[in-house]
Design an enzyme around this catalytic site. Sequence first.
Site, PDB file in Angstrom:
ATOM      1  N   MET A   1      51.133 -44.598   5.832  1.00  0.00           N
ATOM      2  CA  MET A   1      50.587 -44.756   5.237  1.00  0.00           C
ATOM      3  C   MET A   1      48.591 -44.100   5.018  1.00  0.00           C
ATOM      4  SD  MET A   1      50.509 -49.207   4.388  1.00  0.00           S
ATOM      5  CE  MET A   1      49.617 -49.363   5.703  1.00  0.00           C
ATOM      6  N   GLY A   2      48.987 -42.675   5.456  1.00  0.00           N
ATOM      7  CA  GLY A   2      47.826 -42.178   5.378  1.00  0.00           C
ATOM      8  C   GLY A   2      47.173 -42.114   6.063  1.00  0.00           C
TER       9      GLY A   2
ATOM     10  N   HIS B   1      46.503 -38.978  12.823  1.00  0.00           N
ATOM     11  CA  HIS B   1      45.561 -39.042  13.975  1.00  0.00           C
ATOM     12  C   HIS B   1      46.736 -38.688  14.840  1.00  0.00           C
ATOM     13  CE1 HIS B   1      47.561 -42.530  14.528  1.00  0.00           C
ATOM     14  NE2 HIS B   1      46.851 -43.664  14.341  1.00  0.00           N
TER      15      HIS B   1
ATOM     16  N   HIS C   1      50.248 -40.210  14.681  1.00  0.00           N
ATOM     17  CA  HIS C   1      51.447 -40.194  13.837  1.00  0.00           C
ATOM     18  C   HIS C   1      51.577 -38.450  13.832  1.00  0.00           C
ATOM     19  CE1 HIS C   1      48.941 -42.910  11.088  1.00  0.00           C
ATOM     20  NE2 HIS C   1      49.793 -43.768  10.709  1.00  0.00           N
TER      21      HIS C   1
ATOM     22  N   GLY D   1      55.879 -45.164  14.971  1.00  0.00           N
ATOM     23  CA  GLY D   1      55.074 -45.380  16.368  1.00  0.00           C
ATOM     24  C   GLY D   1      55.225 -46.935  17.109  1.00  0.00           C
ATOM     25  N   GLU D   2      55.211 -47.136  18.683  1.00  0.00           N
ATOM     26  CA  GLU D   2      55.288 -48.094  19.366  1.00  0.00           C
ATOM     27  C   GLU D   2      54.743 -48.953  19.103  1.00  0.00           C
ATOM     28  OE1 GLU D   2      57.232 -47.398  23.165  1.00  0.00           O
ATOM     29  OE2 GLU D   2      58.664 -47.743  22.370  1.00  0.00           O
ATOM     30  N   LYS D   3      53.292 -48.990  19.061  1.00  0.00           N
ATOM     31  CA  LYS D   3      52.317 -49.684  18.375  1.00  0.00           C
ATOM     32  C   LYS D   3      52.522 -50.771  17.788  1.00  0.00           C
ATOM     33  CE  LYS D   3      48.394 -49.189  15.718  1.00  0.00           C
ATOM     34  NZ  LYS D   3      47.772 -49.689  15.410  1.00  0.00           N
TER      35      LYS D   3
ATOM     36  N   SER E   1      44.362 -45.411  16.024  1.00  0.00           N
ATOM     37  CA  SER E   1      45.286 -46.441  14.540  1.00  0.00           C
ATOM     38  C   SER E   1      44.256 -45.948  13.262  1.00  0.00           C
ATOM     39  CB  SER E   1      44.293 -47.207  15.136  1.00  0.00           C
ATOM     40  OG  SER E   1      44.895 -48.131  13.875  1.00  0.00           O
ATOM     41  N   SER E   2      44.589 -45.826  12.732  1.00  0.00           N
ATOM     42  CA  SER E   2      44.244 -45.114  10.966  1.00  0.00           C
ATOM     43  C   SER E   2      42.225 -46.315  10.876  1.00  0.00           C
ATOM     44  CB  SER E   2      44.896 -45.290   9.639  1.00  0.00           C
ATOM     45  OG  SER E   2      46.033 -44.335  10.113  1.00  0.00           O
TER      46      SER E   2
END
Length: 283
Positions: free
Chosen positions: A30-31, A34, A37, A147-149, A185-186
């Site tokens: 979603m942009g 970091h 990503h 990502g596992e987050k 995290s964004s």
Amino acid sequence: MKVLEKIVDLQNELFYLRKAGKTIGLVPTMGALHEGHASLVERSVKDNDITVVSVFLNPTQFNDKGDLERYPRTLDEDCKLLDRVGADYVFAPTVQDIYPTPDKRQFEFPPVTTVMEGARRPGHFNGVCQVVSRLFYIVKPDKAYFGEKDWQQIAVVKQLVKFINDPVTIVECPIIRDNDGLAKSSRNTLLTKDERAIAPKIYEALNKSLEYGKTHSISETHDKVVADISSVDGLEVEYFEIVNGDTLLPVSSWEDSNHIVGCITVYCGKTPIRLIDHIKYKG
């Protein structure tokens, strides 16, 4: 690296690559990209001939319009990062491109869509399934990277793939953390300096609970984590659930499953910013 906005332009490019036998990896984002990503893109570049990264802030997965409005939008910087890590295509469509008509499809895969985030953010996972299924249809990737987050999101996407009978392989990639333990995290860019200083206490409490869980029950471990985080001024636990890592249903004993995960969501600061994380106890 090419940046494309129109579905037809991307599909035309991929048609000839696929015809030439090239494998295609997709990294949906979603942009506000970091290092987390970047690690997904690097994995895709390693695994595939061609890597497509979608940058699309999907409105249908936000049940809070304020959250959508606050979400960072940094396409120019995103493209610089993606070029650096070797992406071949950036797909940056408009909302009208992805949803030329309102998407009224409903996706429910209980229990994975109805617990934790699903229970607290009505419609969120339905929106995730809408956009992910659209991206799979458009790109037709061999592999897609998550990502596992966002642990619960991966479980939901796996159910979606089964439901729509898509041949894509879902590749799970480890959490990338800052040196102090905070999961990348964004949303971290929205934290003030003071908020950023206390946010690592979330993972600190989760990490401590690994040892605590060796000698204490699940309920005691749960209470300890909540107490440790709640003792920090500026942090408020929305939920902490210790669950079966596959079904996402709560477990009452460490012997209930060989795959146990602690999933947490914490509000940080006065705004507040909603941060998620998890810890693997078993499996």
